[in-house]
Design an enzyme around this catalytic site. Structure first.
Site, PDB file in Angstrom:
ATOM      1  N   CYS A   2       0.865  -1.150   0.000  1.00 28.75           N
ATOM      2  CA  CYS A   2       0.000   0.000   0.000  1.00 28.75           C
ATOM      3  C   CYS A   2       0.918   1.220   0.000  1.00 28.75           C
ATOM      4  CB  CYS A   2      -0.914   0.133   1.219  1.00 28.75           C
ATOM      5  SG  CYS A   2      -2.069  -1.215   1.396  1.00 28.75           S
ATOM      6  N   ARG A  27       3.784  -0.111  -5.003  1.00 30.45           N
ATOM      7  CA  ARG A  27       3.560  -0.602  -3.642  1.00 30.45           C
ATOM      8  C   ARG A  27       2.248  -1.374  -3.520  1.00 30.45           C
ATOM      9  NH1 ARG A  27       6.806   1.813   0.235  1.00 30.45           N
ATOM     10  NH2 ARG A  27       5.285   1.245   1.812  1.00 30.45           N
ATOM     11  N   TRP A  71      -2.533  -2.797  -1.512  1.00 29.95           N
ATOM     12  CA  TRP A  71      -2.163  -4.196  -1.658  1.00 29.95           C
ATOM     13  C   TRP A  71      -2.893  -4.897  -0.524  1.00 29.95           C
ATOM     14  CZ3 TRP A  71       0.245  -8.027   1.269  1.00 29.95           C
ATOM     15  CH2 TRP A  71       0.660  -9.158   0.552  1.00 29.95           C
ATOM     16  N   ASN A  95      -1.362   2.666   5.569  1.00 24.15           N
ATOM     17  CA  ASN A  95      -0.471   1.590   5.153  1.00 24.15           C
ATOM     18  C   ASN A  95      -0.004   0.877   6.418  1.00 24.15           C
ATOM     19  OD1 ASN A  95       3.039   1.547   4.274  1.00 24.15           O
ATOM     20  ND2 ASN A  95       1.550  -0.071   4.004  1.00 24.15           N
ATOM     21  N   GLY A  96      -0.175  -0.444   6.448  1.00 21.89           N
ATOM     22  CA  GLY A  96       0.252  -1.207   7.616  1.00 21.89           C
ATOM     23  C   GLY A  96      -0.819  -2.214   7.997  1.00 21.89           C
ATOM     24  N   GLU A 463      17.906 -17.194  -8.377  1.00 21.31           N
ATOM     25  CA  GLU A 463      17.413 -15.866  -8.733  1.00 21.31           C
ATOM     26  C   GLU A 463      16.729 -15.894 -10.102  1.00 21.31           C
ATOM     27  OE1 GLU A 463      16.712 -13.337  -7.220  1.00 21.31           O
ATOM     28  OE2 GLU A 463      16.629 -11.716  -8.670  1.00 21.31           O
ATOM     29  N   LYS A 467      12.738 -14.906 -10.721  1.00 16.42           N
ATOM     30  CA  LYS A 467      12.260 -13.911 -11.703  1.00 16.42           C
ATOM     31  C   LYS A 467      11.151 -14.510 -12.567  1.00 16.42           C
ATOM     32  CE  LYS A 467      13.635 -11.283 -10.161  1.00 16.42           C
ATOM     33  NZ  LYS A 467      14.133 -10.534  -9.148  1.00 16.42           N
ATOM     34  N   GLU A 470       7.966 -14.824 -10.531  1.00 16.78           N
ATOM     35  CA  GLU A 470       7.371 -13.521 -10.196  1.00 16.78           C
ATOM     36  C   GLU A 470       6.625 -12.883 -11.354  1.00 16.78           C
ATOM     37  OE1 GLU A 470      11.119 -11.685  -8.782  1.00 16.78           O
ATOM     38  OE2 GLU A 470       9.989 -10.963  -7.090  1.00 16.78           O
ATOM     39  N   HIS A 486      18.429 -36.307  -7.153  1.00 20.35           N
ATOM     40  CA  HIS A 486      17.907 -36.767  -5.854  1.00 20.35           C
ATOM     41  C   HIS A 486      16.426 -36.452  -5.695  1.00 20.35           C
ATOM     42  CE1 HIS A 486      21.842 -38.012  -4.646  1.00 20.35           C
ATOM     43  NE2 HIS A 486      22.337 -36.808  -4.854  1.00 20.35           N
ATOM     44  N   LYS A 585       6.242  -4.295  -4.342  1.00 26.53           N
ATOM     45  CA  LYS A 585       7.685  -4.137  -4.238  1.00 26.53           C
ATOM     46  C   LYS A 585       8.157  -4.019  -2.801  1.00 26.53           C
ATOM     47  CE  LYS A 585      11.607  -2.304  -6.429  1.00 26.53           C
ATOM     48  NZ  LYS A 585      11.978  -3.674  -6.810  1.00 26.53           N
TER      49      LYS A 585
HETATM   50  C1  G6P Z   1       9.290  -8.209  -2.273  1.00 30.77           C
HETATM   51  C2  G6P Z   1       9.610  -7.954  -3.732  1.00 30.77           C
HETATM   52  C3  G6P Z   1      10.907  -8.654  -4.126  1.00 30.77           C
HETATM   53  C4  G6P Z   1      12.035  -8.257  -3.183  1.00 30.77           C
HETATM   54  C5  G6P Z   1      11.653  -8.515  -1.726  1.00 30.77           C
HETATM   55  C6  G6P Z   1      12.665  -7.928  -0.767  1.00 30.77           C
HETATM   56  O1  G6P Z   1       8.931  -9.517  -2.065  1.00 30.77           O
HETATM   57  O2  G6P Z   1       8.532  -8.397  -4.527  1.00 30.77           O
HETATM   58  O3  G6P Z   1      11.265  -8.286  -5.445  1.00 30.77           O
HETATM   59  O4  G6P Z   1      13.183  -8.980  -3.503  1.00 30.77           O
HETATM   60  O5  G6P Z   1      10.405  -7.873  -1.451  1.00 30.77           O
HETATM   61  O6  G6P Z   1      12.650  -6.525  -0.854  1.00 30.77           O
HETATM   62  P1  G6P Z   1      13.762  -5.606  -0.245  1.00 30.77           P
HETATM   63  O7  G6P Z   1      13.298  -4.200  -0.506  1.00 30.77           O
HETATM   64  O8  G6P Z   1      13.847  -5.910   1.211  1.00 30.77           O
HETATM   65  O9  G6P Z   1      15.037  -5.938  -0.954  1.00 30.77           O
END
Ligand code: G6P
Length: 590
Positions: A2, A27, A71, A95-96, A463, A467, A470, A486, A585
């Site tokens: 949010c 956000r 969100w 927000n929170g 990683e 991606k 996501e 395994h 994010k």
């Molecule tokens: C969320 C985002 C990710 C990010 C993670 C950690 O889950 O969707 O892309 O890696 O937060 O965020 P930070 O700001 O702590 O690196």
């Protein structure tokens, strides 16, 4: 998650609020809304399920306003659950998470309040309306005193035109100013281009916009003196065409060069003692940052000979970790606002550990909490899926690993003199993009895929898989190549994609063996390596030659084609890479 924003502008604030909301959308984008207050006390609200664009319509009148992108936590995305929430003379954005909301809701309902949403946020505005006796600030302050959990709120009251009262507890909040325009906002990047000067609030503080001034105060309304700092260009989002994610991948070489220059200008002497004497080293982070933390572990264990205990922040905080005085805890977070990482960091500090943070936002809560902050200079990252910040996190953490090695072993790792090669190598990695896009075209209809690697390449594989999950909404798993046989191999059948990363000559053959085993079961095999001979002798259906830098630094470069691959898969499958479903994010709730 949010995002909240508030704005006062004599010329009218609707356009400014809408522009701010668009910048805040990363956000959350389940629903959006604004409330505007005119000098005559008229309150106008517009809110809707869906993104900010869905709010468009005739400008609402008013010089004072608040806005929100959501969100969802409590209550599904809907018009009714969208903020601002209204009770009597008040409108509020939040927000929170209000953890005691059920109790408060029951209490307010028993007192005759009728709730129109399922949100925890609505209890705050109803509480404020109940506690109001003519003093706007006192009502907000008294309501906040009853809240448990986290909040950044901005509130309007129709009795007080031109005023916004905000409060902060564990959720980020900054104030901004530019000429006569005043702002409050969830984060600094969303103020880029709007505010010239910014100042973050601390937990327990209030911000009051009134009479054309922005003032910080305590719960009693007593002013707290603050210094506003000029917003730098580094806080601006990447410009150019395409999605933010594409622009942010394109910015990796620049981000690496800026970060390296900043690291070289930093003074590590203040944390030398903690590094030299550290009993144990911990690293905590979430998501992409967690993969960077794992790469840090690889480097520190190899170069400094010190074991590093890596924990996802959400686990660290609940497992009673063996952390205490004399330990060094490295918390990695692009935003510096991730609730799980903040709580892990607070726990480490409360147990007496030395806290070192690596963040992309220097005035973030995490950076303020840390005993020492290492700043990356990726620039504002808007796309939800992290890209350029990952490359910069790796660079910062490797740099830190080199400092640790120096402070403990009085020598620098051999690779330390090769850091200048990273930015040009990152640029050279773009040469692979047309081939990688062709690979994405080939695999766009796949039902899932594996990414494999050995040693430090396991982090890159993880990683790459994250991606793809996501933003391309495909099942993907990153695993150690040796683990394939395994269990994981059971899912491999004709055409199942297995993408291998082999950047270590010593382990390349072993990785290739795993790829051959998968291919023997019908897998479609792709191999990413900087070694021509490894690629030419492999059995892979697709090969990608990575630009070569010294092996220890290869993770910074090797991930770039995988970032681009995920982005291409996403676009080819018709999705928005910047706003993946269900995600946000900055995850400022637990
Ligand atoms: C969320 C985002 C990710 C990010 C993670 C950690 O889950 O969707 O892309 O890696 O937060 O965020 P930070 O700001 O702590 O690196």
């Amino acid at each position: 998650m949010c995002g909240i924003i508030g704005c006062f502008s004599k010329e009218g604030c609707y356009e400014k609020l809408m522009a701010g909301l668009a910048r805040l959308e990363y956000r959350g984008y389940d629903s959006a809304g604004v409330a505007l207050l005119s000098p005559d006390g008229a309150l106008a609200v517009r809110k809707k399920k869906g993104g900010v664009a869905g709010l468009a319509g005739a400008p609402l009148p008013g010089d004072t306003g608040i806005g929100h992108t959501r969100w969802a936590t409590h209550g599904k995305p809907s018009d009714a659950n969208a903020h601002p929430h209204v009770a009597g003379k008040f409108a509020l954005v939040h927000n929170g998470i209000v953890e005691n909301y059920a109790r408060l809701r029951a209490e307010l309902a028993a007192a005759g309040e009728t709730f129109v949403s399922e949100t925890d946020s609505e209890v705050i505005v109803r509480l404020i309306a109940r506690l109001y006796g003519g003093d706007f600030f006192a009502a907000v302050s008294a309501a906040c005193a009853r809240l448990e959990g986290s909040y950044a709120v901005a509130v309007l009251c129709s009795d007080f035109p031109g005023q916004i009262i905000c409060a902060k507890q564990k959720s980020p909040l900054v104030a901004g100013a530019s000429g006569g325009d005043l702002y409050v906002c969830s984060d600094i990047p969303a103020l880029a281009g709007a505010a010239e000067y910014v100042c973050p609030a601390e937990d327990g503080e209030f911000i009051r916009i009134a009479a054309g001034r922005v003032v910080f105060c305590d719960g009693q309304g007593k002013e707290i003196p603050k210094v506003f700092t000029r917003l730098t260009a580094a806080s601006r989002a990447e410009t150019g065409g395409g999605s933010f994610m594409e622009r942010e991948i394109a910015a990796v070489p620049r981000a690496l060069a800026d970060t390296l220059a900043s690291l070289r200008a930093s003074d590590f002497a203040p944390c030398a003692r903690a590094m030299r004497a550290a009993r144990r080293v911990f690293a905590v982070a979430c998501g992409t940052a967690f993969h960077a933390a794992l790469a840090f572990k690889d480097a520190v264990e190899r170069d400094a000979g010190v074991p590093v205990l890596c924990h996802p922040s959400s686990e660290f905080r609940y497992r009673d970790p063996l952390v205490g005085p004399g330990d060094l805890v490295v918390a990695v977070s692009q935003s510096g606002e991730t609730a799980d990482t903040l709580e892990a960091a607070r726990l480490a500090k409360s147990r007496g550990a030395y806290l070192l943070s690596v963040t992309n936002v220097e005035c973030s809560t995490l950076a303020a909490l840390a005993d020492h902050n290492v700043a990356m200079r990726a620039g504002a990252e808007i796309a939800v899926a992290a890209t350029k910040s990952y490359n910069c996190q790796l660079l910062c953490l490797y740099y830190l690993a080199a400092q640790l090695t120096f402070f403990r072993c009085t020598r620098w790792p051999a690779w330390f003199s090769s850091l200048d090669a990273l930015a040009p190598a990152a640029r050279a990695a773009f040469d692979s993009f047309s081939a990688v896009r062709a690979l994405a075209e080939r695999l766009r209809g796949a039902g899932g895929m594996y990414f494999i690697g050995r040693g430090q390449d396991v982090r890159t594989a993880a990683e790459g898989a994250l991606k793809v999950k996501e933003i391309a909404y495909l099942f993907a798993e990153g695993c150690a190549a040796g683990e394939l046989k395994h269990g994981t191999l059971a899912l491999v059948e004709e055409g199942f994609p297995v993408l291998a990363v082999a950047t270590s000559r010593r382990l390349a053959q072993k990785c290739e063996n795993a790829l051959a085993e998968a291919k023997a079961r019908g897998a479609y095999a792709a191999l990413f390596s900087q070694y021509e001979d490894v690629l030419s002798e492999s059995c892979a259906d697709f090969t990608c030659r990575l630009p070569a830098v010294t092996e220890a630094l290869m993770p910074v470069v090797a991930v770039i084609p995988l970032q681009y691959f995920a982005c291409s898969m996403c676009l080819l499958r018709g999705y928005d890479p910047d706003k993946p479903r269900n995600l946000a994010k900055s995850v400022t709730v637990e």
